[in-house]
Design an enzyme around this catalytic site. Structure first.
Site, mmCIF file in Angstrom:
data_model
loop_
_atom_site.group_PDB
_atom_site.id
_atom_site.type_symbol
_atom_site.label_atom_id
_atom_site.label_comp_id
_atom_site.label_asym_id
_atom_site.label_seq_id
_atom_site.Cartn_x
_atom_site.Cartn_y
_atom_site.Cartn_z
ATOM 1 N N GLY A 1 25.714 38.019 35.314
ATOM 2 C CA GLY A 1 25.202 39.341 35.630
ATOM 3 C C GLY A 1 25.989 40.172 36.725
ATOM 4 O O GLY A 1 26.174 41.218 36.804
ATOM 5 N N ARG B 1 35.513 50.262 38.010
ATOM 6 C CA ARG B 1 35.424 49.217 36.967
ATOM 7 C C ARG B 1 36.025 47.839 37.182
ATOM 8 O O ARG B 1 36.882 47.791 37.983
ATOM 9 C CB ARG B 1 35.490 49.787 35.582
ATOM 10 N N GLU C 1 24.446 53.725 39.339
ATOM 11 C CA GLU C 1 24.428 51.908 39.163
ATOM 12 C C GLU C 1 24.747 51.312 40.484
ATOM 13 O O GLU C 1 24.114 50.088 40.506
ATOM 14 C CB GLU C 1 25.601 52.134 38.124
ATOM 15 N N ASP D 1 29.084 40.340 37.214
ATOM 16 C CA ASP D 1 30.445 39.972 36.221
ATOM 17 C C ASP D 1 31.560 39.650 36.891
ATOM 18 O O ASP D 1 32.280 38.718 36.809
ATOM 19 C CB ASP D 1 30.484 41.031 35.343
ATOM 20 N N TRP E 1 18.856 41.095 31.195
ATOM 21 C CA TRP E 1 18.226 41.195 32.486
ATOM 22 C C TRP E 1 17.794 42.856 33.127
ATOM 23 O O TRP E 1 16.978 43.074 33.661
ATOM 24 C CB TRP E 1 18.841 40.518 33.547
#
Ligand code: 2M8
Length: 440
Positions: free
Chosen positions: A165, A212, A409, A167, A35
């Site tokens: 996606g 993360r 990001e 996640d 994606w």
């Protein structure tokens, strides 16, 4: 701001360029993701349609004989961060021979990206591009329905959080924690050994661990790959009580959009979608509305085994706006969340998890931060729903955010700081699209 931001965005895409495709981040994500490349192609369609066409074509290097498009195609000659060895795609008969891939998919935006690119290509190039990609896209959509909705319930089932996606969003992580862990993991948890995983992780060498997935969540995701591998990544062979099987809201909303794009592509080619597939498309549109929860006024993903709605709110609740399936009263309730005061509308909207949720985590990945791809999809949805003023406001705020914090990001929804990888491709690409899309 405009031309400087456009220049910076283009620079990110140029620096992350590999031969025919673009990696999400040179340092951190050196492979091709499904994606991500679709978003990149959508952005590049604005500045370099030929390169955008190449980006989409490159995804099909990884297409399996079954029709599946894998969520990752591994770059050759790049140090493997570990997951290539886990997938072992070369051992699968249907996997491509020339490249190594993952064995699961990701949000099915390929038809959407193809349509954006086709519209940007000069007339004489458009026909051949569409004729080349259309049958491959049909194969992919057939695979989604055949393998992932075998009982014809209308919604595609995902077998791993990486397929959705988003996640580490809380509903997925809650399901993941419900999955019985293998004995060695239970032991490691009891002895506190999971902290050791931290030493072997490569992602946290580039990005602070707090931004993360946690070590435990990460380990469970790896366990899940091994389990799925034992069952040939075949949904029908995976026992619901030992797996994580989810009818994912974001994925299925985007599938409705992609089905529409595919239908549009067929029309451009003077063809039709075969009736059987078209019937499945309609079934997804209807089934998406089963994910609505009237008391809370939101959409949720659903556990494919138990049928239970996973009622932790996330940004995915807004994606049915783009699917165009929501009735006017539902649209009104969703729009009510996209304004102050709302935990979905802090200073830097739209957070991946509302700021008042117990699970909200300001800087951790998909557990709170604002993501440009989600904002972009919501803006598309708002425009489709006729809420052009909200769309314009969200567009302006998103562009301000990236202009100030950089093309990161993800971003703090509270103070706008950039997190994760710097110079991130989909942030850059969708910035290009947003800059150009004022008039739409
Ligand atoms: C993130 O996912 C990968 C695994 O696929 C990771 O955590 O290493 C997600 O944000 C995903 O949506 C994205 O496609 C990928 C690459 O940007 O990174």
């Amino acid at each position: 701001m405009t031309s400087d931001l456009a220049r910076r965005a283009q620079e990110v895409l140029d620096n992350n360029r590999r031969e025919s495709w673009t990696c999400p981040s040179s340092q951190f994500y050196p492979h091709q993701w499904l994606w991500d490349s679709c978003f990149v192609a959508i952005g590049l369609a604005r500045t370099d349609p030929q390169r955008a066409a190449g980006e989409v074509r490159a995804l099909f290097r990884g297409q399996w004989e079954t029709g599946m498009l894998p969520h990752m195609i591994f770059a050759e000659g790049v140090r493997d961060f570990g997951t290539k060895r886990i997938w072992q795609s070369r051992k699968r008969a249907a996997a491509p021979r020339n490249v190594e891939t993952s064995c699961i998919t990701q949000p099915p935006l390929a038809a959407v990206a193809t349509l954006y690119v086709a519209r940007a290509l000069p007339g004489p190039e458009r026909g051949p591009f569409l004729a080349e990609l259309f049958p491959k896209l049909v194969d992919y959509h057939r695979w989604l329905y055949r393998e992932r909705d075998p009982r014809e319930r209308g919604l595609v089932t995902l077998i791993h959080p990486w397929e959705c996606g988003l996640d580490t969003t809380p509903p997925w992580m809650r399901e993941l924690r419900r999955m019985p862990a293998p004995w060695w993991m239970r032991l490691a948890l009891r002895l506190g050994l999971v902290r050791l995983v931290q030493f072997f992780r490569t992602d946290t060498k580039y990005v602070p661990a707090a931004e993360r997935a946690s070590a435990v969540d990460g380990l469970r995701m790896l366990v899940l790959i091994r389990r799925a591998r034992r069952h040939g990544f075949d949904l029908e062979r995976m026992a619901p009580e030992r797996s994580v099987l989810v009818e994912d809201l974001a994925f299925n909303s985007l599938l409705v959009v992609a089905n529409r794009s595919l239908t549009e592509l067929a029309r451009e080619l003077g063809r039709e979608i075969e009736p059987e597939l078209d019937r499945r498309f309609r079934s997804t549109e209807a089934a998406l509305e089963e994910l609505w929860d009237e008391p809370t006024g939101q959409y949720y993903s659903r556990n494919a085994g138990t049928g239970e709605l996973l009622d932790i709110p996330t940004v995915a609740t807004f994606l049915p706006l783009w699917a165009g399936t929501a009735s006017p009263p539902r649209v009104t309730r969703l729009l009510g969340l996209l304004q102050e005061p709302s935990s979905f509308w802090p200073r830097f909207p739209v957070p991946s998890v509302p700021t008042d949720a117990r699970q909200f985590d300001d800087d951790r990945y998909w557990k709170g931060p604002t993501w440009v791809n989600m904002n972009w999809a919501i803006i598309e949805g708002l425009r489709r729903s006729g809420a052009t003023d909200v769309a314009a406001e969200l567009r302006a705020r998103t562009l301000d955010l990236v202009d100030t914090a950089g093309l990161a990001e993800y971003f703090s929804a509270l103070d706008g700081r950039g997190f994760g990888a710097h110079d991130f491709s989909w942030t850059a690409a969708l910035t290009l699209d947003l800059l150009e899309s004022a008039a739409r």
